[in-house]
Design an enzyme around this catalytic site. Structure first.
Site, PDB file in Angstrom:
ATOM      1  N   GLY A 140       2.889   5.410  -2.935  1.00 53.58           N
ATOM      2  CA  GLY A 140       2.676   4.077  -3.495  1.00 53.58           C
ATOM      3  C   GLY A 140       1.325   3.489  -3.141  1.00 53.58           C
ATOM      4  N   THR A 196      -5.354  20.088  -3.777  1.00 56.64           N
ATOM      5  CA  THR A 196      -4.290  21.044  -4.081  1.00 56.64           C
ATOM      6  C   THR A 196      -2.956  20.323  -4.114  1.00 56.64           C
ATOM      7  OG1 THR A 196      -5.567  22.779  -3.028  1.00 56.64           O
ATOM      8  CG2 THR A 196      -3.208  23.204  -3.326  1.00 56.64           C
ATOM      9  N   CYS A 239       5.856  -3.192   7.483  1.00 57.04           N
ATOM     10  CA  CYS A 239       4.438  -2.961   7.764  1.00 57.04           C
ATOM     11  C   CYS A 239       3.871  -4.007   8.700  1.00 57.04           C
ATOM     12  CB  CYS A 239       3.644  -2.965   6.469  1.00 57.04           C
ATOM     13  SG  CYS A 239       4.372  -1.930   5.233  1.00 57.04           S
ATOM     14  N   SER A 251       6.753   5.750  -5.687  1.00 52.35           N
ATOM     15  CA  SER A 251       6.702   6.572  -4.477  1.00 52.35           C
ATOM     16  C   SER A 251       8.066   7.193  -4.212  1.00 52.35           C
ATOM     17  CB  SER A 251       6.299   5.678  -3.302  1.00 52.35           C
ATOM     18  OG  SER A 251       6.283   6.423  -2.109  1.00 52.35           O
TER      19      SER A 251
HETATM   20  C1  LIG Z   1       6.666   1.278   0.331  1.00 52.12           C
HETATM   21  C2  LIG Z   1       5.880   0.488  -0.642  1.00 52.12           C
HETATM   22  C3  LIG Z   1       4.554   0.827  -0.972  1.00 52.12           C
HETATM   23  C4  LIG Z   1       3.827   1.938  -0.274  1.00 52.12           C
HETATM   24  O1  LIG Z   1       4.306   3.181  -0.647  1.00 52.12           O
HETATM   25  P1  LIG Z   1       3.937   4.460   0.246  1.00 52.12           P
HETATM   26  O2  LIG Z   1       4.440   5.610  -0.532  1.00 52.12           O
HETATM   27  O3  LIG Z   1       4.639   4.284   1.556  1.00 52.12           O
HETATM   28  O4  LIG Z   1       2.449   4.477   0.388  1.00 52.12           O
HETATM   29  C5  LIG Z   1       3.902   0.080  -1.923  1.00 52.12           C
HETATM   30  N1  LIG Z   1       4.507  -0.949  -2.533  1.00 52.12           N
HETATM   31  C6  LIG Z   1       5.766  -1.310  -2.273  1.00 52.12           C
HETATM   32  C7  LIG Z   1       6.391  -2.447  -2.996  1.00 52.12           C
HETATM   33  C8  LIG Z   1       6.508  -0.609  -1.311  1.00 52.12           C
HETATM   34  O5  LIG Z   1       7.754  -0.983  -1.032  1.00 52.12           O
END
Ligand SMILES: *Cc1c(COP(=O)(O)O)cnc(C)c1O
Length: 388
Positions: A72, A239, A327, A201
């Site tokens: 994400g 890759t 976070c 993600s």
């Molecule tokens: C978890 C999350 C992300 C980040 O995704 P990652 O794959 O951990 O980098 C971004 N946006 C939202 C809304 C999320 O919940």
């Protein structure tokens, strides 16, 4: 220690057993580099194509509108920088909201540092970005891109994405949505929504960590974020993470097939948990929209105590939850999302997020509520702020 009750699925989910099984051969047996000419490498091109088709189908996109990423955060960075760094967009604005994930917010700050104008839209008390607020912001100056999350990771509010995208387009801007929390929770059709870019993600829907995808509508040109080899049609070098991509494909297929069933189950658990918490713990409020919210999201503020203290005591009893955003834990700043919906600092500090998963049960919900009632009584008895 007590048996683990995991209610932090917005932070990450376990990989589904069926997904893990599909990934395994790609670590040790079918390990080839899909760019290789020889048969060991070529064998993996089919796996790559298949996963791309699985993601495309889940979103209602064409196969060549899907690009694999590391997750994400990369998708959000790519969508925003990829549009804003184009020469044609020099001097134009970027509009987002003040409840985004840090992957978007900090990319906004990066743009500001590099001389771009960024507007952070406010939300209403439920965390909704209303189309009229976007409309008003679009009025002034030339906007290249609008990025608004599909559903908020902390309070679960689902945004009116179709209407918001419509406003952006009417003013000639592109529209990106961070749909990381929405996959498997809300049915998504990128054509019906008419979004230009969407990031997702795998680890938020029972797939592996470190892999994601971006939908980029045909005809939308993005600068590359990562330069190097010609992977992903020259748009994203490196890759390919074949085991991860295979896992992503399997996970999104599973999540889409079971979406209605899972959403109905989680919604009933969620509403039961919310009702119990509000009834059994005095001075408790629900954060986020009462109905336009993610099926798995429970976010409450329990006044006169600290979320962190509750989390530690819950954890001592085997229960995993979160206070605001995963976070920002470790920092003393209250969640930017809770402040954005208008909570005073001290109320924001007393907030807990339970994000439910398909393996949670009604018994677990009852157990967690029962324990939390006791924890709150204990902490409030010690709190100088609380006079029952
Ligand atoms: C978890 C999350 C992300 C980040 O995704 P990652 O794959 O951990 O980098 C971004 N946006 C939202 C809304 C999320 O919940």
């Amino acid at each position: 220690m007590a048996k683990t009750i995991y209610m932090d699925h917005a932070a990450t989910t376990p990989v589904a057993e069926a997904v893990a099984q599909k990934m395994l051969p790609y670590f040790t047996q079918s390990f080839g580099n899909p760019s290789s000419i020889h048969h060991v490498g070529r064998a993996n091109r089919a796996a790559l194509d298949n996963a791309r088709a699985q993601v495309a189908k889940a979103l209602g996109a064409a196969n060549d509108e899907i690009f694999f990423t590391s997750g994400g955060s990369e998708g959000d960075n790519w969508a925003i920088k990829g549009v804003m760094l184009r020469d044609v967009n020099r001097g134009k604005k970027f509009i987002t909201t003040n409840i985004e994930h840090h992957a978007v917010l900090h990319t906004g700050a990066w743009l500001e540092k590099h001389g771009y104008e960024v507007i952070y839209l406010p939300v209403n008390e439920y965390g909704v970005v209303t189309p009229d607020v976007l409309e008003a912001a679009m009025g002034e100056g030339d906007t290249a891109l609008v990025s608004i999350m599909f559903a908020n990771n902390e309070i679960g509010t689902i945004e009116p994405i179709k209407e918001l995208a419509e406003v952006a387009h009417r003013h000639g801007a592109l529209f990106h949505t961070d749909a990381v929390q929405a996959i498997g929770a809300v049915a998504i059709d990128v054509k019906a929504l008419n979004v230009d870019m969407l990031s997702l993600s795998a680890h938020k829907f029972y797939g592996p960590k470190g892999v994601g995808a971006m939908y980029v509508r045909k005809g939308v040109y993005l600068e590359n974020l990562i330069e190097g080899g010609a992977q992903e049609r020259g748009k994203r070098a490196g890759t390919e993470n074949i085991p991860g991509i295979v896992g992503l494909g399997a996970a999104i297929e599973l999540a889409t097939e079971n979406l209605e069933k899972n959403a109905a189950y989680l919604t009933s658990l969620r509403d039961d948990m919310i009702a119990q918490l509000l009834e059994k713990i005095p001075h408790t409020r629900l954060n986020g929209h009462p109905t336009d919210r993610l099926p798995a999201n429970v976010n409450v503020s329990i006044e006169y105590i600290e979320g962190e203290s509750m989390l530690i005591l819950l954890d001592q009893n085997g229960i995993c939850a979160s206070s605001g955003s995963a976070c920002t834990s470790g920092s003393l700043d209250p969640s930017h999302v809770l402040l954005a919906i208008g909570l005073p600092h001290e109320v924001a500090h007393g907030s807990l997020r339970f994000s439910l998963g398909i393996h949670n049960t009604k018994e677990e919900v009852d157990q967690v509520v029962e324990l939390l009632v006791k924890i709150v009584e204990r902490l409030r008895a010690m709190s100088p702020l609380y006079h029952a």
